[in-house]
Write a protein that holds these residues in place. Structure first.
Motif, PDB file in Angstrom:
ATOM      1  N   UNK A 196       0.764  -1.091  -0.010  1.00  0.00           N
ATOM      2  CA  UNK A 196      -0.116   0.037  -0.066  1.00  0.00           C
ATOM      3  C   UNK A 196       0.809   1.294   0.101  1.00  0.00           C
ATOM      4  N   UNK A 197       2.016   1.248   0.705  1.00  0.00           N
ATOM      5  CA  UNK A 197       2.923   2.528   0.897  1.00  0.00           C
ATOM      6  C   UNK A 197       3.536   2.526  -0.642  1.00  0.00           C
ATOM      7  N   UNK A 216      -7.889  -1.139  -0.364  1.00  0.00           N
ATOM      8  CA  UNK A 216      -7.382  -2.169   0.101  1.00  0.00           C
ATOM      9  C   UNK A 216      -8.174  -2.690   1.153  1.00  0.00           C
ATOM     10  N   UNK A 217      -8.187  -3.998   1.227  1.00  0.00           N
ATOM     11  CA  UNK A 217      -9.256  -4.959   2.151  1.00  0.00           C
ATOM     12  C   UNK A 217      -8.274  -5.870   2.586  1.00  0.00           C
ATOM     13  N   UNK A 239      -5.984   0.220  14.134  1.00  0.00           N
ATOM     14  CA  UNK A 239      -6.165   1.764  14.174  1.00  0.00           C
ATOM     15  C   UNK A 239      -5.236   2.502  13.082  1.00  0.00           C
ATOM     16  N   UNK A 240      -3.824   1.876  12.866  1.00  0.00           N
ATOM     17  CA  UNK A 240      -2.987   2.618  11.870  1.00  0.00           C
ATOM     18  C   UNK A 240      -3.392   2.247  10.457  1.00  0.00           C
ATOM     19  N   UNK A 241      -3.760   1.158  10.234  1.00  0.00           N
ATOM     20  CA  UNK A 241      -4.365   0.780   8.818  1.00  0.00           C
ATOM     21  C   UNK A 241      -5.415   1.158   8.488  1.00  0.00           C
ATOM     22  N   UNK A 245      -7.172   4.283   5.437  1.00  0.00           N
ATOM     23  CA  UNK A 245      -8.100   3.929   4.639  1.00  0.00           C
ATOM     24  C   UNK A 245      -8.104   2.490   4.084  1.00  0.00           C
ATOM     25  N   UNK A 246      -7.316   1.714   4.952  1.00  0.00           N
ATOM     26  CA  UNK A 246      -7.413   0.342   4.482  1.00  0.00           C
ATOM     27  C   UNK A 246      -8.533  -0.358   5.232  1.00  0.00           C
TER      28      UNK A 246
END
Length: 459
Positions: A196-197, A216-217, A239-241, A245-246
């Motif tokens: 994702x990065x 991203x799911x 929480x970070x993910x 917006x994951x």
């Protein structure tokens, strides 16, 4: 001794060239240096690939932070006093001290499997992906266990962005930009976070693809992710993910992915061209083709000395072995099948084999689990080590430092460190080399005979 007769040299057969196989053979060739030089001992390593893959670096290889060739260790170089056989052990008859194997040579010659006799057996074939009978998974799913799969996934993600950038069909665009990862363990979370990065950075070079267009799911059947780092750090990771917006779906399963549509157990239908399966592993199939004792999970029953329970001259460790955890407070516990234990077990395993050959006492494997670290992308991570909880940059730095210290050989350490340094000074690589997966495609097209269009009309 084989079949009651004295043989020279004493052959130690190591099945597998992963963590346990490589580290055991490496330590054995050091401890048995005199015997190997004198020709009274021989170490044979049978492995499907001529290298050991340092799997914790696969997510960074997929993201382009590390070159693929630097996450693998060439076995012939590091095990220079061992005999390396590229092939696969199909079965083991330990009662006869014989393994049946297929090699590259036997496949080329068409001669069929061959038998190899041994005196001591180290069985460490590792694990394979644990799949479920999900319709469409075999046709459309992508694994994430080998360096080839990691690089193939990187190429695939960038190609999907290229497709989305050039198509005029909204349905194709949406499916191309939807990425579904199944499994909330280390492999799934780290692979998703790193990719994702990478994809968010790559989007700036596509004139009509924005980072927020990518979906991203993460699908996880249990009620948490990264259980190894503890509940608090697992909650922080979620929480970070989600802050990126994951879409993290807990207590959810993949029901089907036929026709490039991922259907989840909560009823969600996701048109997607990318389903990455990282939902656990299971013991290698060769364990079931032996006469050695297995537990209910298909792993070899072992003692604390890493000897296979109830038999002599057979040893195991790592993913293939159910090793009692002598440090556990409650009786009956087993060591987790992870890299932290595998590397340390290999050291004790080699020492015990050497002691057994020399008639010396064996020692038990005892190592208290110190904790875990996980990367959530560049400069982001979680850690729970020696009771201390870290998150963000400190955890990410600890993740890199720990794995840099564990990757084998000074050569690899230096190369990885150099690549990390250069990646901090220059821009990311965003090139897809999809042709690596089919290197002869262009030549085959060029060399193919021209199509026959029938007789040309007369002028």
């Amino acid at each position: 001794m084989r079949h009651g007769t004295v043989t020279e040299p004493a052959r130690i057969l190591v099945v597998g060239g992963g963590y346990v196989g490589m580290y055991t053979a490496l330590r054995l060739q050091r401890q048995l240096r005199a015997e190997l030089r004198a020709g009274s001992a021989e170490i044979v390593v049978v492995t499907p690939e001529p290298y050991m893959t340092y799997q914790p670096f696969l997510p960074e290889a997929a993201a382009g932070s590390i070159s693929p060739r630097h996450v693998v260790v060439p076995l012939r170089r590091i095990l220079d006093r061992c005999r390396i056989v590229i092939g696969e052990v199909l079965s083991v008859d330990h009662a006869k001290r014989t393994a049946t194997l297929s090699t590259l040579a036997t496949a080329e010659e068409g001669t069929g499997p061959v038998a190899l006799a041994y005196d001591e057996l180290v069985i460490a074939p590792g694990s394979v992906s644990r799949t479920l009978p999900v319709p469409g998974l075999a046709e459309h799913g992508i694994g994430f266990k080998t360096v080839e799969e990691a690089i193939g996934l990187r190429n695939h993600v960038i190609e999907q962005m290229d497709i989305a950038s050039s198509t005029r069909d909204p349905a194709i665009r949406d499916a191309a930009l939807t990425f579904v990862f199944v499994g909330g363990g280390y492999a799934g979370v780290e692979a998703l976070a790193e990719l994702e990065d990478m994809a968010r950075y790559t989007a700036r070079y596509h004139h009509n693809v924005r980072p927020e267009d990518l979906r991203w799911v993460l699908v996880e059947a249990s009620d948490r992710i990264l259980p190894e780092v503890g509940e608090a750090m697992g909650t922080y990771a979620i929480r970070e993910l989600r802050g990126r917006n994951i879409d993290v779906r807990l207590e959810t399963r993949l029901e089907t992915c036929e026709d490039r549509i991922a259907v989840l157990s909560d009823g969600t239908r996701l048109p997607t061209r990318t389903v990455v399966w990282t939902a656990g592993v299971k013991p290698a199939p060769v364990l079931a083709a032996t006469d050695l004792p297995l537990n209910e999970r298909g792993r070899l029953r072992c003692t604390a000395t890493l000897a296979v329970e109830g038999v002599e001259h057979a040893w195991a460790a790592g993913d293939a072995a159910a090793v009692p955890d002598v440090t556990a407070k409650a009786p009956g516990g087993e060591c987790a099948p992870n890299a932290q234990h595998a590397v340390r077990q290999a050291k004790v395993l080699a020492e015990n084999i050497t002691a057994s050959l020399r008639g010396q006492p064996l020692k038990e494997y005892a190592h208290a689990y110190v904790g875990s670290v996980a990367s959530l992308g560049l400069h982001k991570g979680v850690a729970h080590v020696y009771g201390r909880k870290l998150k963000g940059y400190p955890a990410w730095f600890m993740h890199r430092a720990y794995h840099l210290s564990r990757v084998p050989t000074f050569n690899r350490k230096a190369r990885v460190l150099a690549e990390w340094t250069l990646s901090g000074l220059f821009k990311r690589e965003i090139v897809s080399l999809g042709s690596l997966e089919h290197p002869r495609a262009e030549f085959e097209l060029a060399a193919a005979p021209p199509p026959d269009h029938g007789d040309k009309p007369s002028s």
